[in-house]
Design an enzyme around this catalytic site. Structure first.
Site, PDB file in Angstrom:
ATOM      1  N   ASP A 131       0.972  -1.220  -0.013  1.00 29.11           N
ATOM      2  CA  ASP A 131      -0.172  -0.060  -0.052  1.00 29.11           C
ATOM      3  C   ASP A 131       0.971   1.262  -0.068  1.00 29.11           C
ATOM      4  O   ASP A 131       1.801   1.281   0.896  1.00 29.11           O
ATOM      5  CB  ASP A 131      -0.772   0.064   1.150  1.00 29.11           C
ATOM      6  CG  ASP A 131      -1.883  -0.935   1.100  1.00 29.11           C
ATOM      7  OD1 ASP A 131      -2.792  -0.946   0.017  1.00 29.11           O
ATOM      8  OD2 ASP A 131      -2.079  -1.811   2.035  1.00 29.11           O
ATOM      9  N   ASN A 139      -2.329  13.115  -5.121  1.00 27.51           N
ATOM     10  CA  ASN A 139      -3.713  13.512  -5.863  1.00 27.51           C
ATOM     11  C   ASN A 139      -4.379  14.712  -5.408  1.00 27.51           C
ATOM     12  O   ASN A 139      -4.647  15.596  -6.278  1.00 27.51           O
ATOM     13  CB  ASN A 139      -4.906  12.377  -5.897  1.00 27.51           C
ATOM     14  CG  ASN A 139      -4.301  11.140  -6.680  1.00 27.51           C
ATOM     15  OD1 ASN A 139      -3.594  11.124  -7.511  1.00 27.51           O
ATOM     16  ND2 ASN A 139      -4.735   9.892  -6.195  1.00 27.51           N
ATOM     17  N   HIS A 144      -4.211  14.210 -10.204  1.00 30.12           N
ATOM     18  CA  HIS A 144      -4.326  12.841 -10.533  1.00 30.12           C
ATOM     19  C   HIS A 144      -3.315  12.504 -11.650  1.00 30.12           C
ATOM     20  O   HIS A 144      -2.570  11.472 -11.615  1.00 30.12           O
ATOM     21  CB  HIS A 144      -5.644  12.404 -11.102  1.00 30.12           C
ATOM     22  CG  HIS A 144      -6.879  12.361 -10.040  1.00 30.12           C
ATOM     23  ND1 HIS A 144      -6.837  11.079  -9.207  1.00 30.12           N
ATOM     24  CD2 HIS A 144      -7.552  13.379  -9.602  1.00 30.12           C
ATOM     25  CE1 HIS A 144      -7.710  11.599  -8.248  1.00 30.12           C
ATOM     26  NE2 HIS A 144      -8.306  12.735  -8.488  1.00 30.12           N
ATOM     27  N   ASP A 148      -1.022   9.275 -10.907  1.00 32.68           N
ATOM     28  CA  ASP A 148      -0.592   8.287 -11.990  1.00 32.68           C
ATOM     29  C   ASP A 148       1.075   8.094 -12.117  1.00 32.68           C
ATOM     30  O   ASP A 148       1.486   6.786 -12.357  1.00 32.68           O
ATOM     31  CB  ASP A 148      -1.224   8.588 -13.436  1.00 32.68           C
ATOM     32  CG  ASP A 148      -2.644   8.608 -13.313  1.00 32.68           C
ATOM     33  OD1 ASP A 148      -3.116   8.055 -12.143  1.00 32.68           O
ATOM     34  OD2 ASP A 148      -3.266   8.769 -14.452  1.00 32.68           O
ATOM     35  N   ASP A 174      -4.123   2.643  -4.958  1.00 31.86           N
ATOM     36  CA  ASP A 174      -2.796   2.652  -4.695  1.00 31.86           C
ATOM     37  C   ASP A 174      -2.234   1.018  -3.953  1.00 31.86           C
ATOM     38  O   ASP A 174      -1.164   1.139  -3.312  1.00 31.86           O
ATOM     39  CB  ASP A 174      -2.500   3.544  -3.621  1.00 31.86           C
ATOM     40  CG  ASP A 174      -3.002   3.650  -2.341  1.00 31.86           C
ATOM     41  OD1 ASP A 174      -3.789   2.608  -2.470  1.00 31.86           O
ATOM     42  OD2 ASP A 174      -2.499   4.408  -1.545  1.00 31.86           O
TER      43      ASP A 174
END
Length: 244
Positions: A131, A139, A144, A148, A174
């Protein structure tokens, strides 16, 4: 009889791509013709198709009132089209099992491959659940597209650090997973994860002010695992490592 054999074979011999000596041998002997047709017919599939000299040929043999008849039809174009279609479908299926953003397997593709490996003489394996910590802050602060980019960076790290025989996946968001066939001793696993986390910390250097890091949980999975047990293994881990 001999004349009929010659007339019949002129077209078919062109299909077969035989040289002049081979042509003459078959054209001059009905026995050699029969032996040749029988020999290439042995490997035909359920559709009467054989592969001969890089061609796909449809072969039939008949006994017509005591006369032996062999028919050869060139199906190369049709068979190549079928093969191309099959390969295209296989590529699309494989594509559907991968995460478009990172290139690792998606959840369905990951579970499918892990279960295949567990059923292939691997009674158990090591499952890593990764994680990304504070990913939401990336973000929220940078947008975003930058998030990415972080996901791609992390996927590049695990691609670089794990073996080709290990299975990499992204479950969504994630959350990433890695399956390593066979059981790994705790000490060796910790040493491996120390190296992985050092690489991750280096790769995330540009984002250190956002506290981005990774937590990795570890579970053992065994052959015969059900979907419920697999999900449970992902959501619960025996011990974990963290790096920020």
């Amino acid at each position: 009889e001999q004349k009929d054999i010659i007339a019949l074979q002129e077209y078919e011999l062109e299909i077969l791509g035989l040289d002049q000596q081979e042509k003459e041998k078959i054209l001059n002997s009905s026995r050699d013709f029969k032996q040749f047709i029988n020999s290439i017919s042995r490997d035909k599939n359920e559709s009467n198709i054989i592969v001969y000299q890089n061609k796909h040929l449809e072969v039939y043999t008949y006994d017509v009132e005591g006369d032996y008849v062999g028919v050869v039809v060139d199906r190369t174009k049709e068979e190549n089209e079928k093969i191309d279609l099959l390969h295209s479908l296989e590529r699309e299926q494989e594509k559907s099992l991968h995460d478009a953003l990172t290139g690792v397997r998606n959840r369905e593709g990951f579970e499918k491959e892990v279960k295949r490996l567990l059923g292939n003489n691997n009674e158990e394996g090591t499952l890593l659940i990764c994680d990304l910590d504070n990913f939401k802050g990336i973000n929220d602060s940078l947008g975003h597209p930058e998030g990415d980019k972080v996901l791609k960076i992390f996927s590049s790290c695990i691609k670089r650090q794990f073996r080709r025989s290990d299975i990499l996946g992204r479950l969504g968001g994630d959350e990433f997973v890695v399956f390593m066939p066979n059981k790994i001793e705790t000490t060796a696993l910790k040493e491996k994860l120390d190296v992985v986390m050092a690489d991750v910390n280096c790769a995330f250097g540009d984002y250190c002010e956002y506290g981005i890091g990774v937590s990795i949980g570890v579970s053992m999975v065994r052959s015969g695992i059900t979907n419920y047990q697999f999900t449970s293994a992902i959501t619960t881990s025996n011990f974990s490592f963290s790096a920020v």
